[in-house]
Design an enzyme around this catalytic site. Structure first.
Site, PDB file in Angstrom:
ATOM      1  N   GLU A  37      41.282  35.982  36.572  1.00 40.95           N
ATOM      2  CA  GLU A  37      40.383  35.346  35.878  1.00 40.95           C
ATOM      3  C   GLU A  37      40.554  36.331  33.837  1.00 40.95           C
ATOM      4  OE1 GLU A  37      37.212  35.244  36.311  1.00 40.95           O
ATOM      5  OE2 GLU A  37      37.468  36.397  38.747  1.00 40.95           O
ATOM      6  N   TYR A 120      33.080  42.425  33.078  1.00 35.88           N
ATOM      7  CA  TYR A 120      32.494  41.726  33.438  1.00 35.88           C
ATOM      8  C   TYR A 120      33.811  41.156  34.827  1.00 35.88           C
ATOM      9  CZ  TYR A 120      33.795  37.103  35.468  1.00 35.88           C
ATOM     10  OH  TYR A 120      34.997  35.087  35.824  1.00 35.88           O
ATOM     11  N   ASP A 138      29.210  36.436  34.219  1.00 36.98           N
ATOM     12  CA  ASP A 138      29.600  35.639  33.313  1.00 36.98           C
ATOM     13  C   ASP A 138      28.582  34.413  32.722  1.00 36.98           C
ATOM     14  OD1 ASP A 138      30.228  32.971  35.097  1.00 36.98           O
ATOM     15  OD2 ASP A 138      31.699  33.389  35.107  1.00 36.98           O
TER      16      ASP A 138
END
Length: 341
Positions: A37, A120, A138
């Site tokens: 991520e 997020y 996102d």
């Protein structure tokens, strides 16, 4: 009727049949999800794949990341850009070692305390690795939700993001939160594309989409204008001697902090070393978030080994394996390679 109420079932069925096979999805441990991520922030999946594999081969555990020398970490990250992501990864790894006994924290609130982790990323790790039903919102998700619901709020504003997050929190499946979040991201990345070019005919939830029904896909999402970039004209000195190139380290804070670079200054600028020869090089351009560098290189043959304090000579092997030179200087790589032999 709220289109999000009917979203989970068709979205999850589509994701089951269409999800891309990605290494962090195949083995979604907290560490794997976290690293992927962070790498994917402002970076395309295709660009991340090889970096992710190399990173995991070199640093398979949190402890390995926490203990690595920063220069080696930055070299491993070279080319991905936004190098503070790597520094924050290491800060967070050390937090995990010191504050959580080396075990990745397993609550949304605790994950959110890690360096470089926002709402997020905490949502992605919590839902995918731990099955906690929290949204991961996102840019892709904001675009999908804005079009589905017809929301004309500016997605760059915190209140719009929070409104959409709360809307998703109300519908996220408690038994499949990770798949739901990944499915929304996948839909935004592969079908509900930006810049008014969604592939609506391939969308599994097009029947729910307000923007499609109202012919507003080109208008949504709404995003405020970006601040204009400052343009800097720079002279880059490619200084060579005996098949070595001169590098200097950037300041410890600010743009490209602590990385190595070919010496450069705002143009025009005098040669910083005694030269036995000068010749024009090529031009280059690099865009940062708020600055654009327009560069012209000068190829310098140094008259001696003398360099300003803190600068180094790097041969081909050192440049390839030791010093992290950012992609801002990629335009000059062919000139450097040719001279290093």
């Amino acid at each position: 009727m709220n289109p999000l109420d009917q979203l989970p079932i068709p979205l999850l069925e589509w994701y089951r049949d269409n999800a891309r096979v990605l290494p962090w999805r195949s083995d979604p441990t907290p560490y794997h999800v976290w690293i992927s991520e962070i790498m994917l922030q402002q970076t395309r999946v295709a660009a991340v794949l090889d970096y992710y594999r190399r990173f995991m081969a070199a640093l398979p555990t949190v402890a390995d990341l926490a203990g690595l020398e920063e220069d080696k970490l930055l070299k491993l990250w070279q080319g991905l850009g936004y190098y503070n992501r790597a520094r924050n990864l290491q800060k967070a790894a050390r937090q995990i070692q010191e504050d959580f006994g080396g075990r990745f924290p397993d609550t949304y609130e605790a994950i959110l305390t890690l360096a470089g982790v926002g709402e997020y990323t905490a949502g992605a790790i919590s839902s995918i690795a731990f099955g906690i039903p929290v949204p991961a919102v996102d840019g892709n998700v904001l675009r999908v939700v804005a079009r589905l619901t017809g929301d004309g709020g500016d997605i760059a504003r915190p209140e719009t993001k929070n409104r959409m997050r709360q809307a998703l929190l109300a519908v996220i499946p408690r038994d499949m939160p990770g798949d739901f979040n990944q499915a929304l991201m996948e839909l935004g990345a592969t079908v509900c594309l930006p810049n008014g070019a969604p592939l609506c005919g391939q969308c599994p939830v097009r029947a729910l989409c307000t923007a499609l029904r109202e012919e507003r896909t080109g208008e949504l999402p709404v995003k405020g204008a970006k601040k204009a970039r400052r343009i800097e004209e720079r002279t880059v000195f490619l200084i060579f001697r005996d098949k070595r190139v001169a590098l200097r380290r950037r300041a410890a804070k600010g743009l490209l902090a602590s990385l190595w670079e070919y010496p450069n200054e705002l143009a025009p600028a005098p040669c910083p070393v005694e030269a036995a020869g000068l010749e024009p090089g090529c031009g280059g351009r690099h865009i940062f978030t708020h600055i654009e560098w327009r560069m012209q290189s000068v190829v310098v043959t140094a008259a001696s080994d003398a360099l300003p304090q803190g600068w180094v000579w790097a041969d081909r092997d050192a440049l390839a394996g030791e010093y992290a030179v950012p992609n801002a200087f990629q335009s000059f790589a062919h000139l450097v390679e040719a001279r290093l032999g």
